[in-house]
Write an enzyme that holds these catalytic residues in place. Structure first.
Site, PDB file in Angstrom:
ATOM      1  CD  GLU A 168      -2.864  -1.072   0.013  1.00 39.60           C
ATOM      2  OE1 GLU A 168      -3.046  -0.428  -0.653  1.00 39.60           O
ATOM      3  OE2 GLU A 168      -3.458  -2.175   0.193  1.00 39.60           O
ATOM      4  CG  ASP A 187       0.187   3.196  -6.230  1.00 38.68           C
ATOM      5  OD1 ASP A 187       0.312   3.800  -4.967  1.00 38.68           O
ATOM      6  OD2 ASP A 187      -0.923   2.987  -6.884  1.00 38.68           O
ATOM      7  CB  ALA A 193     -15.513  -1.980   0.006  1.00 37.88           C
ATOM      8  N   GLY A 194     -12.603   0.390  -0.811  1.00 38.03           N
ATOM      9  CA  GLY A 194     -11.323   0.262  -1.253  1.00 38.03           C
ATOM     10  C   GLY A 194     -10.919  -0.766  -2.060  1.00 38.03           C
ATOM     11  CG  LEU A 195     -13.071  -3.705  -2.647  1.00 38.52           C
ATOM     12  CD1 LEU A 195     -14.471  -4.728  -2.853  1.00 38.52           C
ATOM     13  CD2 LEU A 195     -12.008  -4.634  -2.222  1.00 38.52           C
ATOM     14  CB  SER A 196      -9.950   0.168  -7.438  1.00 43.65           C
ATOM     15  OG  SER A 196      -8.871   0.479  -6.488  1.00 43.65           O
ATOM     16  CG  ASP A 218      -6.392   1.604  -7.215  1.00 42.03           C
ATOM     17  OD1 ASP A 218      -5.601   0.658  -6.680  1.00 42.03           O
ATOM     18  OD2 ASP A 218      -6.910   2.717  -6.538  1.00 42.03           O
TER      19      ASP A 218
END
Length: 383
Positions: A35, A38, A124-127, A173
């Site tokens: 995390e 990138d 949810a932070g799932l892009s 992402d």
């Protein structure tokens, strides 16, 4: 991919626009480890998932573009000749950004109509944003024969996020959503924008996501603040990005930066190393080491980089005495969203019940729990 959702989107498009559309699926993503590395030109380990955005799109014979967000039951019309970011534009800005960034590069886009919907849990932070951006640039590429490579498409999606959503994100992402490989995670080098797929075999274990169902207001501003810190430390070290930093070099400028900034930079250096160790552990089917690295990653995100929150820490702490869970950590930008957990498959049902009860008692609201599968990246849905 949710077949029911595909049918609903296609049906709505035909009803609203009386034409047969092109259909695209663009997945969300999980990140096993890595995390905030990138945008530091480092290494990450994401994979596309079987939840995402379904898009129906076709040319329009009117003088505007029209996009319908099925989940929200909202329609937005715009003129291709007058695209500007909207204040509080939400989902509209991602689409406007993609179109504008493609136009900036000289690509000819005519008026179009679109309907989209998704099954990625919100916040949810799932892009979901990367999936939405990728679905549109992929669809436009098909529709108007723009001849864009997948790499060109994700760079357009990234610029849309920067310039229209105001988030200076890295490339992870968009890359994972576009290039995902079924049953695999991608060891992605964010400097060269190249990856190596690793087939993920977790044996008796599986990946379980737990959504805190909170999103604290800090998230976007904190993301950009931390990016600024990393760039400032890189400049002091006279390097391109923290990917090139060593602990020794960082120690040499310790007196020139605050302790908070030192810890943030140290986290990035250590997280980059964890990603490499993680890929080695996967090759050796060493699940114990995978779990330890996942826990270390969360500790760094919470204590050093300071992007966790009480609810995320609570969910991770709830796993630590459970012998059936090898590792857990927050995933994504932080300040809410999901934890990712490596858990024995046979124990999932029992753990879900236990952790749901504890979370509800502690915070007076429910967490959401779901499993995901690693899937292919953005693609045309065959008719």
């Amino acid at each position: 991919m949710n077949k029911k959702l595909v049918k609903e989107v296609k049906k709505r498009y035909k009803t609203q626009f009386n034409t047969k559309p092109e259909m695209v699926f663009s997945p969300g993503r999980i990140n096993l480890i890595g995390e905030y590395t990138d945008f530091n030109e480092g290494f990450v380990f994401p994979g596309a998932i079987n939840k995402g955005i379904v898009l129906a799109i076709h040319k329009s014979h009117t003088d505007t573009c029209q996009v319908h967000a099925l989940n929200k039951d909202e329609t937005y019309k715009f003129d291709l000749a007058a695209i500007e970011p909207l204040q509080n534009g939400g989902w509209r800005n991602y689409i406007l950004g993609v179109v504008a960034e493609a136009q900036k590069r000289g690509h000819n886009i005519d008026n179009f109509n679109a309907v989209f919907a998704g099954d990625i849990p919100g916040g949810a932070g799932l892009s979901s944003s990367a999936a939405l951006e990728n679905s549109f640039i992929f669809g436009l590429n098909e529709l108007f024969n723009l001849k864009l490579s997948k790499t060109e498409m994700i760079l357009i999606s990234q610029k849309a996020e920067h310039n229209y959503a105001g988030v200076k994100c890295g490339i992870m992402d968009q890359y994972a959503s576009m290039f995902g490989v079924k049953k695999s995670a991608l060891l992605l080098d964010c400097r060269t924008i190249t990856s190596e797929p690793f087939q993920i075999n977790l044996g008796k274990y599986k990946l379980l996501l737990i959504n805190t169902n909170v999103k604290h207001d800090l998230s976007e501003s904190a993301y950009n603040d931390r990016r600024a810190v990393c760039e400032d430390v890189s400049n002091k070290l006279n390097i391109e990005a923290l990917r090139d930093a060593s602990k020794e070099a960082l120690n040499s400028i310790k007196k020139d930066i605050t302790d908070e900034d030192f810890q943030k930079a140290l986290y990035v250096i250590e997280e980059n190393e964890r990603v490499k160790l993680f890929s080695e552990a996967i090759q050796q089917d060493d699940l114990e080491t995978l779990g330890k690295l996942i826990y270390q990653s969360h500790h760094g995100l919470s204590s050093q980089f300071k992007v966790s929150c009480e609810e995320l820490d609570f969910l991770v702490d709830a796993t630590k005495d459970n012998p059936n869970i090898l590792g857990a950590r927050m995933m994504g930008g932080g300040f809410g969203g999901c934890t990712i957990n490596l858990i024995l498959e046979d124990e999932v049902k029992k753990f879900k019940k236990e952790v749901s009860k504890k979370y509800l008692e502690k915070y007076g609201k429910a967490c959401s729990i779901y499993s995901v599968k690693l899937s292919r990246g953005t693609k045309v849905i065959k008719k």
